[in-house]
Write a protein that holds these residues in place. Structure first.
Motif, mmCIF file in Angstrom:
data_model
loop_
_atom_site.group_PDB
_atom_site.id
_atom_site.type_symbol
_atom_site.label_atom_id
_atom_site.label_comp_id
_atom_site.label_asym_id
_atom_site.label_seq_id
_atom_site.Cartn_x
_atom_site.Cartn_y
_atom_site.Cartn_z
ATOM 1 N N GLN A 181 29.001 40.943 43.425
ATOM 2 C CA GLN A 181 29.010 40.355 42.093
ATOM 3 C C GLN A 181 30.349 39.702 41.755
ATOM 4 N N HIS A 182 31.434 40.257 42.274
ATOM 5 C CA HIS A 182 32.771 39.792 41.897
ATOM 6 C C HIS A 182 33.547 39.178 43.062
ATOM 7 N N ARG A 183 32.882 38.824 44.141
ATOM 8 C CA ARG A 183 33.547 38.351 45.349
ATOM 9 C C ARG A 183 34.412 37.125 45.070
ATOM 10 N N LEU A 184 35.514 37.037 45.791
ATOM 11 C CA LEU A 184 36.420 35.891 45.675
ATOM 12 C C LEU A 184 35.990 34.793 46.634
ATOM 13 N N THR A 185 36.227 33.561 46.251
ATOM 14 C CA THR A 185 35.878 32.429 47.109
ATOM 15 C C THR A 185 37.018 32.043 48.046
ATOM 16 N N ARG A 186 38.234 32.476 47.715
ATOM 17 C CA ARG A 186 39.391 32.201 48.569
ATOM 18 C C ARG A 186 40.213 33.468 48.737
ATOM 19 N N THR A 187 40.678 33.715 49.956
ATOM 20 C CA THR A 187 41.464 34.919 50.224
ATOM 21 C C THR A 187 42.734 34.943 49.388
ATOM 22 N N ILE A 188 43.357 33.800 49.218
ATOM 23 C CA ILE A 188 44.643 33.727 48.518
ATOM 24 C C ILE A 188 44.515 34.046 47.036
ATOM 25 N N ASP A 189 43.281 34.013 46.491
ATOM 26 C CA ASP A 189 43.102 34.296 45.070
ATOM 27 C C ASP A 189 43.421 35.746 44.717
ATOM 28 N N GLY A 190 43.311 36.653 45.702
ATOM 29 C CA GLY A 190 43.559 38.063 45.429
ATOM 30 C C GLY A 190 44.963 38.338 44.901
ATOM 31 N N PRO A 191 46.021 37.929 45.634
ATOM 32 C CA PRO A 191 47.377 38.147 45.121
ATOM 33 C C PRO A 191 47.623 37.458 43.780
ATOM 34 N N ARG A 192 47.023 36.269 43.576
ATOM 35 C CA ARG A 192 47.228 35.551 42.314
ATOM 36 C C ARG A 192 46.632 36.328 41.143
ATOM 37 N N ILE A 193 45.433 36.868 41.311
ATOM 38 C CA ILE A 193 44.801 37.648 40.244
ATOM 39 C C ILE A 193 45.561 38.955 40.018
ATOM 40 N N ALA A 194 45.993 39.572 41.106
ATOM 41 C CA ALA A 194 46.771 40.804 40.969
ATOM 42 C C ALA A 194 48.058 40.555 40.183
ATOM 43 N N TRP A 195 48.691 39.389 40.395
ATOM 44 C CA TRP A 195 49.923 39.063 39.685
ATOM 45 C C TRP A 195 49.675 38.901 38.184
ATOM 46 N N GLU A 315 39.126 52.717 38.943
ATOM 47 C CA GLU A 315 38.689 52.474 37.571
ATOM 48 C C GLU A 315 39.701 51.639 36.793
ATOM 49 N N LEU A 316 40.975 51.784 37.100
ATOM 50 C CA LEU A 316 41.996 51.000 36.401
ATOM 51 C C LEU A 316 42.084 49.558 36.909
ATOM 52 N N SER A 317 41.628 49.296 38.119
ATOM 53 C CA SER A 317 41.831 47.983 38.740
ATOM 54 C C SER A 317 40.810 46.952 38.274
ATOM 55 N N PRO A 318 41.222 45.681 38.158
ATOM 56 C CA PRO A 318 40.288 44.600 37.842
ATOM 57 C C PRO A 318 39.233 44.460 38.934
ATOM 58 N N ASP A 319 38.033 44.028 38.551
ATOM 59 C CA ASP A 319 36.911 43.966 39.491
ATOM 60 C C ASP A 319 37.201 43.103 40.710
ATOM 61 N N ALA A 320 37.801 41.948 40.509
ATOM 62 C CA ALA A 320 37.945 40.982 41.592
ATOM 63 C C ALA A 320 38.920 41.420 42.677
ATOM 64 N N VAL A 321 39.815 42.362 42.355
ATOM 65 C CA VAL A 321 40.832 42.776 43.330
ATOM 66 C C VAL A 321 40.795 44.287 43.564
ATOM 67 N N ARG A 322 39.612 44.866 43.477
ATOM 68 C CA ARG A 322 39.508 46.299 43.706
ATOM 69 C C ARG A 322 39.720 46.647 45.172
ATOM 70 N N GLY A 323 39.502 45.720 46.065
ATOM 71 C CA GLY A 323 39.811 45.960 47.464
ATOM 72 C C GLY A 323 41.301 45.917 47.730
ATOM 73 N N LEU A 324 42.031 45.087 46.989
ATOM 74 C CA LEU A 324 43.460 44.879 47.218
ATOM 75 C C LEU A 324 44.357 45.795 46.390
ATOM 76 N N LEU A 325 44.157 45.810 45.058
ATOM 77 C CA LEU A 325 45.152 46.413 44.177
ATOM 78 C C LEU A 325 45.323 47.929 44.359
ATOM 79 N N PRO A 326 44.249 48.732 44.402
ATOM 80 C CA PRO A 326 44.478 50.172 44.595
ATOM 81 C C PRO A 326 45.210 50.487 45.899
ATOM 82 N N GLY A 327 44.755 49.907 46.989
ATOM 83 C CA GLY A 327 45.377 50.187 48.280
ATOM 84 C C GLY A 327 46.787 49.654 48.384
ATOM 85 N N PHE A 328 47.023 48.448 47.844
ATOM 86 C CA PHE A 328 48.359 47.851 47.970
ATOM 87 C C PHE A 328 49.379 48.598 47.118
ATOM 88 N N THR A 329 49.003 48.947 45.885
ATOM 89 C CA THR A 329 49.952 49.693 45.046
ATOM 90 C C THR A 329 50.198 51.089 45.629
#
Length: 392
Positions: A181-195, A315-329
């Motif tokens: 439902q929330h998949r990104l269309t570009r890999t680079i969008d993940g860091p941008r949304i996390a920022w 639960e705290l992470s935005p939907d679009a970066v749930r794969g990135l933000l919890p693990g990276f932080t």
């Protein structure tokens, strides 16, 4: 859920193998023991690299494929550690293993939490995180059974077995509906949304820094403390380690369940209180029984708090970066905490082993409690629809 749990269990096993080989590796490679201890630090320091790479892949390509690649990667590196001809090669391989270890948790946790029923997230989070303790327990069993019979290299060769998990993920694990439902269309969008959520990210990094200090401060050097400060035999140390890791599993599940009733932060605070109260028995127990019970209860508290982390961060992470933000932080936090075993080992020379462990843990527990008291949570948040099911 099974893929995330097994991945984290086997990943943790591969990490903790070194904990039981500090003296053996130092003797075999003819290096000071502190160099082997620093290889643990090097592994921890490389974990954010893996979290970034595999987290970005998970938000763009789904959870399953990056998790399969990750499992194959860290299993292969672990296998190669058993063939290391010298300490330089071994050290490089442990750094590479850190990349694999760093990538597994974030992807596995997001996959597990996105599949979990909302009402069961807390307990399933505890079960997922208990995989870390079960991996530690398996490493202790290997130290008792594999090491005396087949030598230290076989300890790492056993660590190559998790590669078989990739086949299970490929054939049995469905892709996450929340990611679709929330998949990104570009890999680079993940860091941008996390920022765009940088203040949340900074809070999570600080939280995970303290949580990693808490766990690694209580675990990494404890077997060495038992052997060298208290003169306990290696076989007995292995049995004590097995025992207190059972306590860790129990604590992760109990406090995970409790978080569904009193909230994520309050349940973590209860676990911290338990750890604080048992420090005297854990570090200064006068008998083997007191030490073992103290270690059991300490790990109930440590991993009781940790058992809530997968669900809390997701639960705290935005939907679009749930794969990135919890693990990276999480992994940036452990990067800052990577010197924990080295710092404790150095404090030992000034305070003595017991007081070095105690002073470190006391400071961390107080800081963690303050952060949780003034923090926030989103217990029961839906991952599929933008609404709250339960208010915290």
């Amino acid at each position: 859920m099974g893929a995330g749990f097994l991945g984290w269990t086997l990943d943790a096993f591969d990490f903790f193998v070194v904990i039981f080989l500090l003296d053996t590796l130092a003797e075999h490679f003819h290096v000071p023991k502190r160099d082997v201890v620093f290889s643990i630090t090097a592994t921890l320091m490389m974990r954010p690299v893996g979290a970034l790479i595999f987290g970005m892949m998970a938000d763009r390509y789904g959870r399953r494929r990056p998790l399969m690649i990750n499992v194959l990667f860290f299993s292969s590196i672990e296998l190669l550690c058993g063939f290391a001809p010298n300490f330089t090669v071994f050290f490089i391989l442990r750094m590479l293993f850190g990349i694999g270890m760093g990538g597994e948790w974030g992807v596995g946790a997001s996959l597990a939490m996105e599949h979990a029923p909302v009402r069961l997230r807390g307990v399933l989070s505890g079960i997922l995180q208990s995989g870390y303790s079960i991996g530690y327990l398996l490493a202790a069993l290997a130290a008792r059974l594999v090491l005396p019979n087949w030598g230290w290299r076989a300890m790492f060769w056993v660590g190559g077995i998790p590669a078989l998990l990739a086949l299970y993920i490929r054939t049995k694990v469905p892709e996450s509906e929340a990611w679709q439902q929330h998949r990104l269309t570009r890999t680079i969008d993940g860091p941008r949304i996390a920022w765009q959520h940088k203040w949340l990210a900074l809070y999570l990094v600080a939280l995970m820094f303290l949580m990693n200090c808490f766990s690694h401060g209580a675990q990494d050097l404890y077997p060495d403390f038992l052997k060298h400060a208290l003169g306990i035999t290696p076989n007995t140390v292995a049995y004590i380690t097995i025992f207190y890791n059972i306590g860790a599993v129990v604590g992760a599940v109990i406090f995970g369940m409790l978080s569904e009733r009193i909230g994520r932060r309050h349940s973590m605070l209860a676990a911290l209180t338990l750890a604080l109260l048992v420090i005297p028995a854990w570090a200064f127990g006068g008998t083997m029984i007191v030490l073992a019970v103290g270690a059991f209860l300490m790990q109930m508290g440590v991993q009781g708090a940790w058992g809530i982390i997968p669900v809390h961060l997701n639960e705290l992470s935005p939907d679009a970066v749930r794969g990135l933000l919890p693990g990276f932080t999480y992994q940036i936090g452990i990067l800052f905490a990577a010197l924990t075993p080295t710092v404790e080992f150095s404090l030992r020379d000034h305070l003595g082993y017991a007081w070095a462990l105690t002073a470190f843990e006391l400071i961390v527990i107080v800081a963690l409690a303050l952060m949780l008291i003034f923090g926030k949570e989103r217990r029961g948040r839906s991952f599929v629809h933008d609404k709250e099911i339960v208010t915290a």
